[in-house]
Design an enzyme around this catalytic site. Structure first.
Site, mmCIF file in Angstrom:
data_model
loop_
_atom_site.group_PDB
_atom_site.id
_atom_site.type_symbol
_atom_site.label_atom_id
_atom_site.label_comp_id
_atom_site.label_asym_id
_atom_site.label_seq_id
_atom_site.Cartn_x
_atom_site.Cartn_y
_atom_site.Cartn_z
ATOM 1 N N CYS A 137 19.262 73.059 0.861
ATOM 2 C CA CYS A 137 18.736 72.934 -0.507
ATOM 3 C C CYS A 137 18.485 74.293 -1.167
ATOM 4 C CB CYS A 137 17.444 72.124 -0.511
ATOM 5 S SG CYS A 137 17.687 70.471 0.134
ATOM 6 N N HIS A 182 13.837 73.608 -7.194
ATOM 7 C CA HIS A 182 14.560 72.571 -6.455
ATOM 8 C C HIS A 182 13.822 71.258 -6.667
ATOM 9 C CE1 HIS A 182 16.556 70.324 -3.456
ATOM 10 N NE2 HIS A 182 15.564 70.345 -2.582
ATOM 11 N N ASN A 196 17.051 64.250 -5.253
ATOM 12 C CA ASN A 196 17.259 65.531 -4.570
ATOM 13 C C ASN A 196 18.760 65.714 -4.340
ATOM 14 O OD1 ASN A 196 17.464 67.651 -2.788
ATOM 15 N ND2 ASN A 196 15.774 66.973 -1.477
HETATM 16 O O1 UT7 Z 1 14.975 69.044 -0.089
HETATM 17 C C1 UT7 Z 1 14.478 69.419 1.129
HETATM 18 C C2 UT7 Z 1 13.036 69.405 1.142
HETATM 19 N N1 UT7 Z 1 12.561 68.045 1.289
HETATM 20 C C3 UT7 Z 1 11.379 67.746 0.841
HETATM 21 O O2 UT7 Z 1 10.742 68.572 0.261
HETATM 22 C C4 UT7 Z 1 10.827 66.378 1.144
HETATM 23 C C5 UT7 Z 1 9.374 66.538 1.480
HETATM 24 N N2 UT7 Z 1 8.711 65.268 1.798
HETATM 25 C C6 UT7 Z 1 8.472 64.328 0.858
HETATM 26 O O3 UT7 Z 1 8.860 64.462 -0.279
HETATM 27 C C7 UT7 Z 1 7.625 63.128 1.247
HETATM 28 O O4 UT7 Z 1 7.034 63.358 2.514
HETATM 29 C C8 UT7 Z 1 8.431 61.787 1.304
HETATM 30 C C9 UT7 Z 1 8.788 61.391 -0.111
HETATM 31 C C10 UT7 Z 1 9.669 61.962 2.138
HETATM 32 C C11 UT7 Z 1 7.573 60.692 1.897
HETATM 33 O O5 UT7 Z 1 6.360 60.543 1.160
HETATM 34 P P1 UT7 Z 1 4.969 60.446 1.928
HETATM 35 O O6 UT7 Z 1 3.931 60.275 0.925
HETATM 36 O O7 UT7 Z 1 4.888 61.640 2.831
HETATM 37 O O8 UT7 Z 1 5.139 59.083 2.722
HETATM 38 P P2 UT7 Z 1 5.000 58.825 4.276
HETATM 39 O O9 UT7 Z 1 6.184 59.379 4.993
HETATM 40 O O10 UT7 Z 1 3.648 59.267 4.718
HETATM 41 O O11 UT7 Z 1 5.081 57.259 4.346
HETATM 42 C C12 UT7 Z 1 4.010 56.461 3.826
HETATM 43 C C13 UT7 Z 1 4.359 55.009 4.001
HETATM 44 C C14 UT7 Z 1 4.820 54.650 5.419
HETATM 45 O O12 UT7 Z 1 4.339 53.366 5.742
HETATM 46 P P3 UT7 Z 1 3.033 53.183 6.667
HETATM 47 O O13 UT7 Z 1 3.338 53.884 7.957
HETATM 48 O O14 UT7 Z 1 1.913 53.845 5.918
HETATM 49 O O15 UT7 Z 1 2.910 51.695 6.782
HETATM 50 C C15 UT7 Z 1 6.308 54.598 5.300
HETATM 51 O O16 UT7 Z 1 6.902 53.738 6.252
HETATM 52 O O17 UT7 Z 1 5.467 54.680 3.149
HETATM 53 C C16 UT7 Z 1 6.482 54.033 3.907
HETATM 54 N N3 UT7 Z 1 7.765 54.343 3.321
HETATM 55 C C17 UT7 Z 1 8.325 53.606 2.347
HETATM 56 N N4 UT7 Z 1 7.923 52.504 1.708
HETATM 57 C C18 UT7 Z 1 8.745 52.020 0.747
HETATM 58 C C19 UT7 Z 1 8.592 55.393 3.623
HETATM 59 N N5 UT7 Z 1 9.680 55.337 2.856
HETATM 60 C C20 UT7 Z 1 9.552 54.238 2.056
HETATM 61 C C21 UT7 Z 1 10.349 53.672 1.062
HETATM 62 N N6 UT7 Z 1 9.907 52.577 0.440
HETATM 63 N N7 UT7 Z 1 11.541 54.218 0.685
#
Ligand code: UT7
Length: 335
Positions: free
Chosen positions: A126, A262, A292
């Protein structure tokens, strides 16, 4: 290490790289969050709330990284009023090349009919576009080339695991390009590429990677990410690189007209803006429309803000990114 490279005193260069024009290309096929709801256990509300993404463009069967990159480059050349014959350096930042080799830059060169030139790819995921800008700038400033095409092009849809909702909803496809030209430093005035701050930390390689490759497994592989862990590093890393870049250029963060980040997650953009005390209206945000797009995201966002009249000649623009590796960095340019 980062401190010592930042403090290197560079001898004055005879040439300055200046911005001549830009272009972008996204596939026509738009996939909304609502459409994703029909494909996996997700919701528009979750995606918008956690990332800010509303839709992304996805390449069709005949579209590739090289074809998207070539169209973005063609548009950048038209915007710059530069003929393909004048290009002597092509750098394509991509993590999703058409083929393992030759470089996507060489495929784009052939597509555009650019005669013999320097052409190669940069792989910093990225952060690729910011890395490619720095390499192009160094080659122009040192007299190795006169006119460069710098391209960020990706088809991340091809390396997504469409059964993994934690990554599949985040990414999209597209390409952006800039034309940079070497101008005698004495004649450049305040224009030009002013500074870069690049970093990598390979100890974090397992937090964001593709589980395949020619030398390991022999297959393309799929993207894997520990999103929360990446998120935890993002705001601090990006903020430090912005500060270092401004310090190198001798400008204050408050002097910057436009921040072109980004576009990984709206919450990361907001976090950096809060930490750096940036005016929200100076931050170009396109994550809602593109998702992204990895190395394409910075030049795509730049092009949106240039085309809608926000970014203008004379503006001081900061580009920044962070991604797999980890790699991250910032570039400062006066248009
Ligand atoms: O470009 C390279 C750099 N990349 C980045 O900068 C990405 C950085 N990370 C992020 O942007 C975020 O961490 C994400 C968007 C990937 C995830 O967001 P989050 O707030 O960190 O969510 P999480 O991983 O803590 O997941 C929270 C909940 C989980 O469920 P439980 O365990 O709380 O029951 C996940 O299973 O959200 C669930 N979840 C979803 N639910 C609906 C994860 N993905 C999804 C989804 N739809 N697509």
């Amino acid at each position: 290490m980062t401190q010592s490279t930042d403090q290197l005193i560079m001898p004055p260069m005879p040439w300055r790289s200046v911005f001549l024009g830009s272009g972008a290309m996204t596939p026509s096929r738009i996939v909304t969050n609502v459409e994703l709801e029909t494909m996996m256990d997700t919701s528009d509300a979750w995606i918008q709330e956690r990332t800010g993404i509303a839709q992304r463009a996805i390449a069709g069967p005949l579209e590739t990284t090289a074809s998207l990159g070539a169209e973005a480059a063609r548009r950048a050349l038209a915007n710059a009023s530069v003929s393909p014959d004048a290009i002597d350096l092509i750098i394509c930042a991509t993590a999703t090349p058409d083929r393992t080799f030759p470089a996507t830059a060489a495929l784009i060169q052939a597509d555009l009919g650019i005669p013999v030139a320097i052409a190669f790819d940069v792989q910093a995921v990225c952060s690729g576009f910011v890395y490619a800008m720095s390499v192009a700038d160094a080659m122009l400033a040192s007299g190795q080339a006169k006119t460069a095409l710098v391209i960020g092009a990706e088809t991340f849809s091809r390396i997504l695991d469409w059964s993994d909702r934690t990554t599949a909803v985040l990414f999209g496809d597209g390409a952006g390009a800039m034309v940079l030209g070497a101008v005698a430093s004495a004649q450049a005035g305040s224009r030009g590429v002013l500074a870069h701050a690049l970093r990598a930390d390979g100890r974090q390689a397992d937090l964001l990677y593709v589980d395949g490759g020619p030398s390991q497994g022999g297959r393309i592989g799929k993207l894997k990410m520990q999103g929360q862990a990446v998120f935890r590093h993002a705001v601090g890393n990006i903020s430090e690189a912005i500060s270092a870049c401004c310090e190198k250029a001798g400008v204050k963060v408050s002097d910057i007209d436009w921040f072109v980040p980004h576009q990984a997650n709206r919450r990361i953009l907001d976090g950096v803006a809060r930490r750096m005390g940036l005016d929200d209206h100076k931050v170009v945000t396109t994550v809602h429309q593109h998702g992204n797009t990895s190395a394409a995201s910075v030049p795509l966002a730049f092009e949106v803000a240039r085309q809608d009249g926000r970014i203008c000649d004379g503006d001081l623009v900061l580009l920044e990114a962070m991604g797999g590796g980890f790699t991250w960095g910032a570039s400062l340019i006066r248009l």
